[in-house]
Design a protein around this motif. Structure first.
Motif, PDB file in Angstrom:
ATOM      1  N   ARG A  44       1.655   4.630  -5.679  1.00  9.57           N
ATOM      2  CA  ARG A  44       2.237   5.288  -4.508  1.00  9.57           C
ATOM      3  C   ARG A  44       3.755   5.109  -4.471  1.00  9.57           C
ATOM      4  N   VAL A  45       4.223   3.896  -4.750  1.00 12.45           N
ATOM      5  CA  VAL A  45       5.665   3.626  -4.752  1.00 12.45           C
ATOM      6  C   VAL A  45       6.357   4.440  -5.846  1.00 12.45           C
TER       7      VAL A  45
ATOM      8  N   GLU B  13      -1.149   0.906  -4.826  1.00  9.05           N
ATOM      9  CA  GLU B  13       0.132   0.781  -4.127  1.00  9.05           C
ATOM     10  C   GLU B  13       1.303   0.989  -5.086  1.00  9.05           C
ATOM     11  N   LYS B  14       1.164   0.483  -6.310  1.00  6.40           N
ATOM     12  CA  LYS B  14       2.209   0.692  -7.314  1.00  6.40           C
ATOM     13  C   LYS B  14       2.375   2.172  -7.616  1.00  6.40           C
TER      14      LYS B  14
ATOM     15  N   SER C  33       6.014  -4.806   3.940  1.00  5.24           N
ATOM     16  CA  SER C  33       5.965  -3.388   4.280  1.00  5.24           C
ATOM     17  C   SER C  33       7.309  -2.765   3.924  1.00  5.24           C
TER      18      SER C  33
ATOM     19  N   LEU D 288       1.381  -6.333  -5.416  1.00  4.32           N
ATOM     20  CA  LEU D 288       0.970  -4.969  -5.115  1.00  4.32           C
ATOM     21  C   LEU D 288      -0.276  -4.596  -5.915  1.00  4.32           C
ATOM     22  N   LYS D 289      -1.187  -3.876  -5.256  1.00  3.74           N
ATOM     23  CA  LYS D 289      -2.362  -3.361  -5.946  1.00  3.74           C
ATOM     24  C   LYS D 289      -1.941  -2.156  -6.790  1.00  3.74           C
TER      25      LYS D 289
ATOM     26  N   ASN E 141       2.683 -10.782   3.535  1.00  2.00           N
ATOM     27  CA  ASN E 141       2.623  -9.326   3.624  1.00  2.00           C
ATOM     28  C   ASN E 141       4.019  -8.707   3.547  1.00  2.00           C
TER      29      ASN E 141
END
Length: 223
Positions: A9-10, A6-7, A38, A2-3, A36
């Protein structure tokens, strides 16, 4: 892997009470094989017990907002993208387009500048829709979005509409859309006239900034 974005966001979703309940994984890619993932999150939403209304109104250079209760407009503001940066990118794209006939490099750079402008405005819409939804939660307010018949500003109204509606659902906020022309006088309903960055009603004399008038017109429509 994960970028960082993205981290964040989670972690933000988990902090808001969401939980991951479904995940997809697949391998593929246009140039090289990539793995990938999702993740789908869900959240139990409890409807907010509203006491006020938060009006969001796209204006020429951003989004005006205001919180309204029985006393009238109690809080307002304007959210704007980085207009100076966008202006510089537009000037650069324009210069490169003039040179485009001389070579493909200038054409590619002009296209790149335009893509950056679109990305900046897209990020602005999503970030400010999230901020307005949080303000609505803070003030225990129902969300009302004004969608004027004609709009020539910097905001992608349809994208903003979808983003705000999605966040209203996520937070359990009542959501409504109206169509009120931002130059409608909130005092007498006449069409106001522009005087620089302000609007003035020729009938009753009401005067306000374009942003304040846009919110006040919707508040009057809802009263």
């Amino acid at each position: 892997k994960l970028k960082e974005g993205e981290k964040r966001r989670v972690l933000k979703l988990l902090k808001e009470g969401a939980r991951a309940f479904l995940a997809y994984a697949w391998a593929g890619g246009s140039r090289e094989v990539a793995f990938n993932v999702s993740i789908v999150f869900e959240k139990e939403v409890r409807p907010v017990e509203v006491k006020r209304i938060l009006v969001a109104a796209p204006v020429e250079d951003g989004v005006a907002w205001g919180v309204v209760d029985s006393r009238g407009l109690i809080k307002r503001g304007v959210l704007r993208p980085d207009l100076a940066r966008i202006g510089r990118l537009k000037e650069r794209a324009s210069r490169l387009e003039e040179l485009c006939a001389r070579g493909t490099k200038q054409c590619r750079e002009a296209l790149s500048a335009k893509k950056r402008i679109r990305r900046i405005l897209r990020e602005f819409v999503n970030e400010k829709a999230a901020k307005i939804a949080k303000l609505a939660v803070q003030y225990k307010a129902a969300l009302v979005l004004n969608l004027p018949e004609s709009y020539w500003g910097v905001v992608d109204v349809e994208l903003f509409r979808k983003s705000l509606r999605r966040r209203a659902e996520w937070h359990g906020l009542p959501y409504r859309e109206v169509r009120v022309q931002p130059d409608t006088c909130p005092k007498c309903g006449s069409k106001m006239e522009a005087h620089g960055k302000r609007l003035r009603c020729p009938n009753c004399g009401f005067e306000a900034s374009r942003e304040e008038a846009a919110v006040a017109a919707v508040a009057k429509h809802l009263s």
